[in-house]
Write an enzyme that holds these catalytic residues in place. Sequence first.
Site, PDB file in Angstrom:
ATOM      1  N   GLU A  16     -37.033  48.759   3.301  1.00 50.75           N
ATOM      2  CA  GLU A  16     -36.161  49.852   3.721  1.00 50.75           C
ATOM      3  C   GLU A  16     -35.280  50.343   2.566  1.00 50.75           C
ATOM      4  O   GLU A  16     -35.053  49.635   1.586  1.00 50.75           O
ATOM      5  CB  GLU A  16     -35.270  49.400   4.887  1.00 50.75           C
ATOM      6  N   ASP A  33     -26.067  51.834   7.597  1.00 53.91           N
ATOM      7  CA  ASP A  33     -26.259  52.151   6.178  1.00 53.91           C
ATOM      8  C   ASP A  33     -25.399  53.290   5.606  1.00 53.91           C
ATOM      9  O   ASP A  33     -25.247  54.322   6.253  1.00 53.91           O
ATOM     10  CB  ASP A  33     -27.693  52.622   5.909  1.00 53.91           C
TER      11      ASP A  33
HETATM   12  C1  FRU Z   1     -31.763  50.182   7.526  1.00 55.80           C
HETATM   13  C2  FRU Z   1     -32.365  51.073   8.607  1.00 55.80           C
HETATM   14  C3  FRU Z   1     -33.137  52.201   7.951  1.00 55.80           C
HETATM   15  C4  FRU Z   1     -33.068  53.293   8.974  1.00 55.80           C
HETATM   16  C5  FRU Z   1     -31.693  53.093   9.570  1.00 55.80           C
HETATM   17  C6  FRU Z   1     -31.590  53.440  11.026  1.00 55.80           C
HETATM   18  O1  FRU Z   1     -30.658  49.440   7.943  1.00 55.80           O
HETATM   19  O2  FRU Z   1     -33.159  50.308   9.455  1.00 55.80           O
HETATM   20  O3  FRU Z   1     -34.449  51.855   7.564  1.00 55.80           O
HETATM   21  O4  FRU Z   1     -33.233  54.547   8.396  1.00 55.80           O
HETATM   22  O5  FRU Z   1     -31.368  51.742   9.371  1.00 55.80           O
HETATM   23  O6  FRU Z   1     -30.274  53.426  11.456  1.00 55.80           O
END
Ligand code: FRU
Length: 472
Positions: free
Chosen positions: A203, A22
């Site tokens: 998320e 992300d």
């Molecule tokens: C989204 C996620 C988030 C988390 C991160 C961990 O892709 O699953 O919810 O903070 O990636 O790398």
Amino acid sequence: MDKEKQTRYAFHVTGQTGWINDPNGFSWYGDKIHLFFQHNPYKNTWGPMHWGHVTGTDFVKWTYEKIALSPDRPRYDSIFGAFSGSAIEFQGKYYLVYTGCNLRRQTQCIAVSDNGVDFTKYDGNPVLDKKDLPKKSSIANFRDPKVWEKGGKVYMLVSAKNKYGGRSRLLLYHTNNMTEWSYGGVVFSNQKAKTAALGHMMECPDIFTLGGTDVLIISPQKVKGHKNRDASVYVTGKLNYGTGGFECAEKNVREIDNGTDFYAPQTMQTPDGRRVMAAWMATWNRVPINALLGCGYAGALTFPRELTLSDGRLFQNPVREIERYYTERYEEKITLLGGTRYIEELSGKVQNITIEFLPTGGKTGISVFDDGKGNGLKIYYENRTVTLDRSKVIRDFYPSPSATTAVCDTPSDAKKIKLRLLMDKYSCEVFVCDGYSAMTTTVAPLDAQIKTYIFSDEEVFVTVARDRIEVK
Ligand code: FRU
């Protein structure tokens, strides 16, 4: 060209080494754009999360900065690391607000900087813990804070899964000083929209205002029947800062990008007032294409897009700064009497192509990353929809047919169909009818897959244009 240069995207952000997912902390501070990302610098697979960091001024050219956050606090982030979050300038200091993740415990933490590159984790972390959660929420899935300022206060939107069942809620908190936060209510619940598109855990929420309307972005995991399993959606309405509730303008959520590789987008506002979004150009449950190709890194971010809202619909177009890197323009008006036509001038792997035509009764489209034997990335209009078929440009990497095609809508009253393709070696971001729909895909073309064709079932008049993109 050396191997390193060959295997790098020309204008997409990747890690210098290792894995990324992300985008995080996308913001403006100290006359620069800051873009952080979930990062495992040591391996091409997910691992304890760091925040990688690049800065720039035009969304195209980036400078790598040192890693901003590392998993180093046994009390709250040393096991799984610094998960996703956002950034904000507040009272002259620059704050990163992130989720500290240890075994079945996710808490919200801050780190502060006064130069934009060195960050110090706050001694009093975490700033939001189990005691700050409303009833039913689970501390094992409490993550991805997005912060913004309004009227001198800083607000935080953060996701929390319920202890039981596939329910999750977005919660609101606020503060006057970044360290002491008060609970402000439930913004949104995945029960509310009563749609399968809201999956399990919502998320990476984001929220912003466009022309007086609030737009809420959510990346729900495990969306039933979705080709990518996880998707990113938006809903428009109004956030009530008093109760915390989000009043939806319509019940349905819409997918932001209908392609095969787009997840966890985050937005920022530029000093000239534009809302710009970047996402992870991959998705869970699949190995990023560059890792499969042995490029020395895994995953990339999408090219940033400007967002506008029209009749409740989010429009997305590549940030205009890319045009500064256009080198040669080629334009041609073609009457295609059905069949396929090779256009030598449109061949290449790093370029911006547009084709425009009147909607036909049959299929009309373009094949890029093509080897001349029919193996290309095909994007075509037919019956009010645009289909993307990447089955011939991903080799045997993804056996599931579900990840090879994607479909999006065109405006029902479209007089002209316009397809814009932003291509960068291993990716193609498709913008349909000036950003009405978007589809992002990654590809793994062989050296010979470099040609471009247009094709149609019928006689059609097509305007084609190409700008090469060169970033030195
Ligand atoms: C989204 C996620 C988030 C988390 C991160 C961990 O892709 O699953 O919810 O903070 O990636 O790398």
